[in-house]
Scaffold this motif. Structure first.
Motif, PDB file in Angstrom:
ATOM      1  N   THR A 196      11.971  11.984   1.720  1.00 43.77           N
ATOM      2  CA  THR A 196      10.782  12.475   1.350  1.00 43.77           C
ATOM      3  C   THR A 196       9.712  11.381   0.433  1.00 43.77           C
ATOM      4  O   THR A 196       8.768  11.201   0.487  1.00 43.77           O
ATOM      5  N   ASP A 197      10.556  11.387  -1.032  1.00 36.55           N
ATOM      6  CA  ASP A 197       9.683  10.971  -1.708  1.00 36.55           C
ATOM      7  C   ASP A 197       9.403   9.667  -2.024  1.00 36.55           C
ATOM      8  O   ASP A 197       7.786   9.745  -1.918  1.00 36.55           O
ATOM      9  N   VAL A 198       9.938   8.351  -1.261  1.00 35.24           N
ATOM     10  CA  VAL A 198       9.825   6.949  -1.015  1.00 35.24           C
ATOM     11  C   VAL A 198       8.970   7.393   0.013  1.00 35.24           C
ATOM     12  O   VAL A 198       7.726   6.699  -0.104  1.00 35.24           O
ATOM     13  N   LEU A 199       8.711   8.284   0.936  1.00 33.29           N
ATOM     14  CA  LEU A 199       7.730   8.102   2.151  1.00 33.29           C
ATOM     15  C   LEU A 199       6.587   8.472   1.604  1.00 33.29           C
ATOM     16  O   LEU A 199       5.410   7.803   2.247  1.00 33.29           O
ATOM     17  N   PHE A 200       6.814   9.637   1.354  1.00 36.42           N
ATOM     18  CA  PHE A 200       5.505   9.921   0.627  1.00 36.42           C
ATOM     19  C   PHE A 200       4.481   9.610  -0.415  1.00 36.42           C
ATOM     20  O   PHE A 200       3.145   9.639  -0.741  1.00 36.42           O
ATOM     21  N   GLY A 201       5.263   8.267  -1.571  1.00 38.37           N
ATOM     22  CA  GLY A 201       4.736   8.397  -2.406  1.00 38.37           C
ATOM     23  C   GLY A 201       4.715   6.985  -2.289  1.00 38.37           C
ATOM     24  O   GLY A 201       4.815   6.217  -3.942  1.00 38.37           O
ATOM     25  N   GLY A 202       5.831   6.154  -2.348  1.00 42.18           N
ATOM     26  CA  GLY A 202       6.435   4.448  -2.313  1.00 42.18           C
ATOM     27  C   GLY A 202       5.786   4.051  -1.385  1.00 42.18           C
ATOM     28  O   GLY A 202       4.432   4.646  -0.200  1.00 42.18           O
ATOM     29  N   THR A 230       1.125  -1.172   0.072  1.00 39.69           N
ATOM     30  CA  THR A 230       0.039   0.215  -0.203  1.00 39.69           C
ATOM     31  C   THR A 230       0.712   1.385  -0.394  1.00 39.69           C
ATOM     32  O   THR A 230       2.029   1.348   0.853  1.00 39.69           O
ATOM     33  N   ARG A 231       0.514   2.455  -0.469  1.00 37.28           N
ATOM     34  CA  ARG A 231       1.182   3.433  -0.757  1.00 37.28           C
ATOM     35  C   ARG A 231       0.835   4.080   0.277  1.00 37.28           C
ATOM     36  O   ARG A 231      -0.231   4.297   0.350  1.00 37.28           O
ATOM     37  N   ASP A 267       0.345  12.286   5.007  1.00 32.70           N
ATOM     38  CA  ASP A 267       0.003  14.017   3.914  1.00 32.70           C
ATOM     39  C   ASP A 267       1.793  14.582   4.356  1.00 32.70           C
ATOM     40  O   ASP A 267       2.587  13.535   4.486  1.00 32.70           O
ATOM     41  N   SER A 268       2.385  15.472   4.029  1.00 32.36           N
ATOM     42  CA  SER A 268       2.974  16.112   3.473  1.00 32.36           C
ATOM     43  C   SER A 268       3.793  16.679   5.252  1.00 32.36           C
ATOM     44  O   SER A 268       5.053  15.883   5.399  1.00 32.36           O
ATOM     45  N   LEU A 269       3.008  17.077   6.157  1.00 34.33           N
ATOM     46  CA  LEU A 269       3.396  17.046   7.693  1.00 34.33           C
ATOM     47  C   LEU A 269       3.277  15.194   7.463  1.00 34.33           C
ATOM     48  O   LEU A 269       4.724  15.381   8.478  1.00 34.33           O
ATOM     49  N   THR A 270       2.683  14.605   7.968  1.00 33.33           N
ATOM     50  CA  THR A 270       3.027  13.666   8.883  1.00 33.33           C
ATOM     51  C   THR A 270       3.704  12.574   7.460  1.00 33.33           C
ATOM     52  O   THR A 270       4.894  11.810   8.573  1.00 33.33           O
ATOM     53  N   THR A 271       4.581  12.908   6.289  1.00 36.17           N
ATOM     54  CA  THR A 271       5.166  12.872   6.229  1.00 36.17           C
ATOM     55  C   THR A 271       7.031  13.258   6.900  1.00 36.17           C
ATOM     56  O   THR A 271       7.472  12.225   7.459  1.00 36.17           O
ATOM     57  N   MET A 272       6.815  14.345   7.391  1.00 35.79           N
ATOM     58  CA  MET A 272       7.619  14.731   8.593  1.00 35.79           C
ATOM     59  C   MET A 272       8.323  14.707   9.279  1.00 35.79           C
ATOM     60  O   MET A 272       9.610  13.723   9.777  1.00 35.79           O
ATOM     61  N   GLN A 273       7.153  13.997   9.950  1.00 41.49           N
ATOM     62  CA  GLN A 273       6.714  13.502  11.179  1.00 41.49           C
ATOM     63  C   GLN A 273       6.759  11.495  10.660  1.00 41.49           C
ATOM     64  O   GLN A 273       8.240  11.530  12.055  1.00 41.49           O
ATOM     65  N   LEU A 274       6.899  11.053  10.096  1.00 39.83           N
ATOM     66  CA  LEU A 274       7.217   9.377   9.890  1.00 39.83           C
ATOM     67  C   LEU A 274       8.993   9.554   9.730  1.00 39.83           C
ATOM     68  O   LEU A 274       9.564   8.577   9.914  1.00 39.83           O
ATOM     69  N   ARG A 275       9.165  10.904   8.848  1.00 35.73           N
ATOM     70  CA  ARG A 275      10.589  10.311   8.719  1.00 35.73           C
ATOM     71  C   ARG A 275      11.687  10.604   9.710  1.00 35.73           C
ATOM     72  O   ARG A 275      12.822  10.438   9.884  1.00 35.73           O
TER      73      ARG A 275
END
Length: 141
Positions: A98-104, A69-70, A77-85
């Motif tokens: 971040t492109d792997v987290l957001f689109g992968g 699942t992507r 979203d972009s904020l959650t991507t930063m928190q996840l990173r």
């Protein structure tokens, strides 16, 4: 949502993970890559569902399809991507694009973590150690 005003009151199942945990995972990636990937999928699922404010039941419902699942389809979203990173940096001591987290997919993220943990384990073992994974090449500069 766990990153709201009540963030400090919610239990964090990954709070006890340390750099030692990342080092153990790095060794596991070399010794038993499949077991390491399974463990990383499970821990990533926990991190993502925690960030998205999902319940334990929702997490278990997501488990069978999570790897393919992507993350943005789950609501990252972009904020959650930063928190996840930031969380992956803290939990696994890895730098994730971040492109792997957001689109992968979750599988893409786990593979990136495995690559970085493999490099860490090989570098920590020193030049005399031979990699055990036939797909791993080490170049000395």
């Amino acid at each position: 949502h766990p990153y709201g005003p009540i963030a400090g009151m919610l239990p964090d199942p990954l709070a006890d993970l340390t750099l030692e945990h990342a080092e153990k995972l790095a060794a596991m990636v070399l010794e038993n890559p499949e077991e390491a990937r399974d463990r990383l999928h499970s821990e990533l699922l926990t991190v993502v569902t925690l960030l998205l404010g999902m319940t334990a039941a929702e997490r278990e419902e997501l488990r069978p399809t999570f790897a393919h699942t992507r993350l943005n389809q789950l609501g990252v979203d972009s904020l959650t991507t930063m928190q996840l990173r930031d969380r992956l940096r803290t939990t696994f001591a890895v730098e994730m694009p971040t492109d792997v987290l957001f689109g992968g997919t979750a599988q893409d993220v786990v593979e990136q973590i495995c690559v970085q943990l493999t490099l860490r384990a090989v570098m920590a073992a020193g030049p005399e150690a031979e990699p055990t994974d036939e797909d791993t090449e080490v170049f000395a500069l």
